[in-house]
Design an enzyme around this catalytic site. Structure first.
Site, short mmCIF file in Angstrom:
data_model
loop_
_atom_site.label_atom_id
_atom_site.label_comp_id
_atom_site.label_asym_id
_atom_site.label_seq_id
_atom_site.Cartn_x
_atom_site.Cartn_y
_atom_site.Cartn_z
N SER A 66 33.79 44.21 44.29
CA SER A 66 34.93 43.49 44.86
C SER A 66 34.50 42.84 46.16
O SER A 66 34.04 43.53 47.07
CB SER A 66 36.07 44.48 45.08
OG SER A 66 37.18 43.86 45.68
N LYS A 89 34.28 40.24 41.57
CA LYS A 89 35.72 40.05 41.80
C LYS A 89 35.90 39.46 43.18
O LYS A 89 35.41 40.02 44.16
CB LYS A 89 36.45 41.40 41.67
CG LYS A 89 37.84 41.46 42.27
CD LYS A 89 38.54 42.75 41.87
CE LYS A 89 39.28 43.41 43.02
NZ LYS A 89 39.94 44.67 42.62
N LYS A 146 38.42 38.48 46.19
CA LYS A 146 39.75 38.62 46.76
C LYS A 146 40.25 37.21 47.10
O LYS A 146 39.49 36.41 47.68
CB LYS A 146 39.69 39.47 48.03
CG LYS A 146 39.40 40.94 47.76
CD LYS A 146 40.58 41.62 47.09
CE LYS A 146 40.46 43.13 47.14
NZ LYS A 146 41.60 43.78 46.46
N ASP A 193 41.46 38.84 42.63
CA ASP A 193 42.50 39.82 42.95
C ASP A 193 43.31 39.30 44.14
O ASP A 193 42.75 39.08 45.22
CB ASP A 193 41.85 41.17 43.30
CG ASP A 193 42.87 42.27 43.56
OD1 ASP A 193 44.09 42.02 43.45
OD2 ASP A 193 42.44 43.41 43.89
N GLU A 227 44.17 39.45 39.00
CA GLU A 227 44.75 40.77 39.26
C GLU A 227 45.90 40.66 40.25
O GLU A 227 45.74 40.08 41.33
CB GLU A 227 43.63 41.67 39.81
CG GLU A 227 44.02 43.10 40.15
CD GLU A 227 42.83 43.91 40.69
OE1 GLU A 227 41.67 43.44 40.54
OE2 GLU A 227 43.06 44.99 41.25
N ASP A 276 47.61 45.81 38.94
CA ASP A 276 47.07 46.92 39.73
C ASP A 276 48.29 47.63 40.35
O ASP A 276 48.82 48.59 39.77
CB ASP A 276 46.09 46.36 40.78
CG ASP A 276 45.60 47.38 41.80
OD1 ASP A 276 46.03 48.54 41.77
OD2 ASP A 276 44.76 47.03 42.67
N LYS A 312 43.76 52.90 38.46
CA LYS A 312 43.34 53.62 39.67
C LYS A 312 44.01 54.97 39.61
O LYS A 312 45.24 55.07 39.75
CB LYS A 312 43.83 52.91 40.93
CG LYS A 312 42.95 51.78 41.40
CD LYS A 312 43.48 51.19 42.68
CE LYS A 312 42.78 49.89 42.97
NZ LYS A 312 43.44 49.14 44.06
N GLY A 357 39.16 50.73 42.38
CA GLY A 357 38.64 51.59 43.44
C GLY A 357 39.47 51.44 44.70
O GLY A 357 40.29 50.53 44.81
O1 OSB Z 1 43.30 45.91 45.22
O2 OSB Z 1 41.68 46.65 44.11
C1 OSB Z 1 42.27 46.55 45.19
C2 OSB Z 1 40.22 48.20 47.98
C3 OSB Z 1 41.23 48.82 48.68
C4 OSB Z 1 42.52 48.67 48.29
C5 OSB Z 1 42.84 47.91 47.16
C6 OSB Z 1 41.84 47.29 46.43
C7 OSB Z 1 40.51 47.41 46.86
C8 OSB Z 1 39.39 46.74 46.21
C9 OSB Z 1 38.00 47.34 46.37
O3 OSB Z 1 39.48 45.69 45.62
C10 OSB Z 1 37.76 48.39 45.34
C11 OSB Z 1 36.50 49.19 45.61
O4 OSB Z 1 35.40 48.62 45.58
O5 OSB Z 1 36.61 50.41 45.82
MG MG Z 2 43.62 45.26 43.22
#
Ligand code: OSB
Ligand code: MG
Length: 368
Positions: free
Chosen positions: A135, A161, A163, A188, A213, A238, A262, A290
């Site tokens: 991510s 991925k 953001k 995402d 996402e 999510d 998750k 994650g």
């Molecule tokens: O939205 O998936 C998410 C991290 C913290 C809170 C929300 C998210 C995320 C990530 C990173 O996208 C996920 C990771 O690499 O652990």
């Molecule tokens: Mg997410």
């Protein structure tokens, strides 16, 4: 088992690089660890709640409070404690799924360590390694983004991925697609858009993303269903998926065709397996999300990601994507995969030296 003690420990883990999302920038994780002692083995759980309630309603001080005041005393009162019983005795407490997940995970770890069984074996893993994505946070510039993505692809990550948020969406996706060809790519938004942005989000369609996402608010399931009829990119949820029941409803309503599982968000690994099963029964693929976990949380996520309907690479990245020094022996990327731990329970323990160094507070929780 009988619960004999619960230790609540706070640690601070600096991230190797700031992680910017539409809900803020993380530079370090302030994490609550739960360690249970039973008349058999001990067990560990990592609470995924962030420091502030900006990803979801939970936050780490709130999780510590509800654990101490309500969750731990309820679980300590169970005479023949099993992980299975935890969800049942905690069901009267509304919400607080990340806090519940941390406690249930610690109990399950203790139970499985006592039985000599791994998380993977218990959950139903069908492979010994899982494919990994990464991510990538919002950056200050496109060149900086391309450098970062290039580094991850060189390391072997099998999917990227990005953001996104309004103002950082079409152009970064176009730039990554143009530079890196047919790399598996998804985005995402962490709830940053509204249903009136449907036509804007449809501009992502030409880039052949695996999915988008959580574009809309967590409680806007119907909005996602409407969006799914406007955009060609598959919608993945999510934040909206808080249980197997909400997953079934979202699928029935046509709000998503992929689910990010998750475990923390749905209250633990037992419910996460039920989400997996509901999605599998509906032909909806899942992947493991994650929360920037340490090796303790990662070990269990990697075990879950080895279930058969986890057919897309997860946000289960290697330790060095997050931390210079992980709490456990590092998870290393090999050929784009992480190995599923095979030892009893989580199969890993915190390194005592690292643990001591990162601990900011530790206290025994009252059992009644
Ligand atoms: O939205 O998936 C998410 C991290 C913290 C809170 C929300 C998210 C995320 C990530 C990173 O996208 C996920 C990771 O690499 O652990
Ligand atoms: Mg997410």
């Amino acid at each position: 088992m009988k619960l004999e003690g619960v230790e609540l420990r706070r640690i601070v883990m600096p991230l190797v690089a700031p992680f910017r999302t539409s809900f803020g920038t993380q530079t370090a994780r302030d994490i609550l660890l739960v360690r249970v002692r039973t008349d058999g083995a001990e067990g560990w759980g990592e609470c995924a709640a962030l420091g502030n309630p900006l990803y979801s309603a939970e936050y780490v001080d709130g999780a510590a409070d509800v654990l101490r005041r309500f969750l731990i005393p309820a679980v300590a009162a169970v005479p023949d404690l099993t992980a299975q019983a935890v969800g049942r005795v905690l069901a009267p407490v509304k919400g607080h799924r990340m806090a519940k997940a941390a406690l249930e995970t610690a109990v399950l770890d203790a139970e499985l360590r006592g039985l000599g069984q791994s998380f993977g074996s218990f959950l139903g893993a069908v492979t010994d390694r899982v494919p990994c994505g990464v991510s990538v946070g919002i950056m200050d510039s496109i060149p900086e983004l391309l450098d970062t993505v290039g580094g991850y692809l060189d390391a072997g990550y099998l999917r990227i991925k990005l953001k996104i948020e309004p103002g950082w969406d079409i152009e970064p996706v176009r730039a990554v697609r143009e530079r890196f060809g047919d790399t598996a790519l998804q985005v995402d938004a962490n709830c940053a858009y509204s249903v009136s942005d449907a036509r804007h989000l449809a501009r992502l369609d030409p880039f052949d993303l695996l999915l988008i996402e959580q574009p809309l608010d967590e409680d806007d399931v119907l909005g996602h269903a409407e969006l799914a009829r406007t955009v060609r990119t598959p919608i993945c949820l999510d934040e909206s998926i808080t249980s197997a029941r909400t997953a079934a409803a979202a699928i029935r309503l046509g709000a998503c065709s992929v689910v990010n599982v998750k475990p923390a968000r749905v209250g633990g690994y037992l419910e996460a397996r039920r989400v997996h099963d509901v999605c599998a029964a509906n032909g909806v693929p899942v992947w493991c999300g994650g929360m920037l976990e340490t090796g303790i949380g990662r070990a269990a996520n990697v075990a879950l990601a080895a279930l058969p309907n986890f057919t897309l690479p997860g946000d289960t990245s290697a330790s060095d994507r997050y931390y210079a020094t992980d709490l456990t022996p590092p998870f290393r990327l090999e050929d784009g995969h992480l190995a599923v731990p095979t030892g009893p329970g989580l199969g890993v323990l915190p390194d005592p030296g690292v643990l001591a160094e990162v601990t900011t507070a530790v206290a025994e929780a009252p059992l009644r």
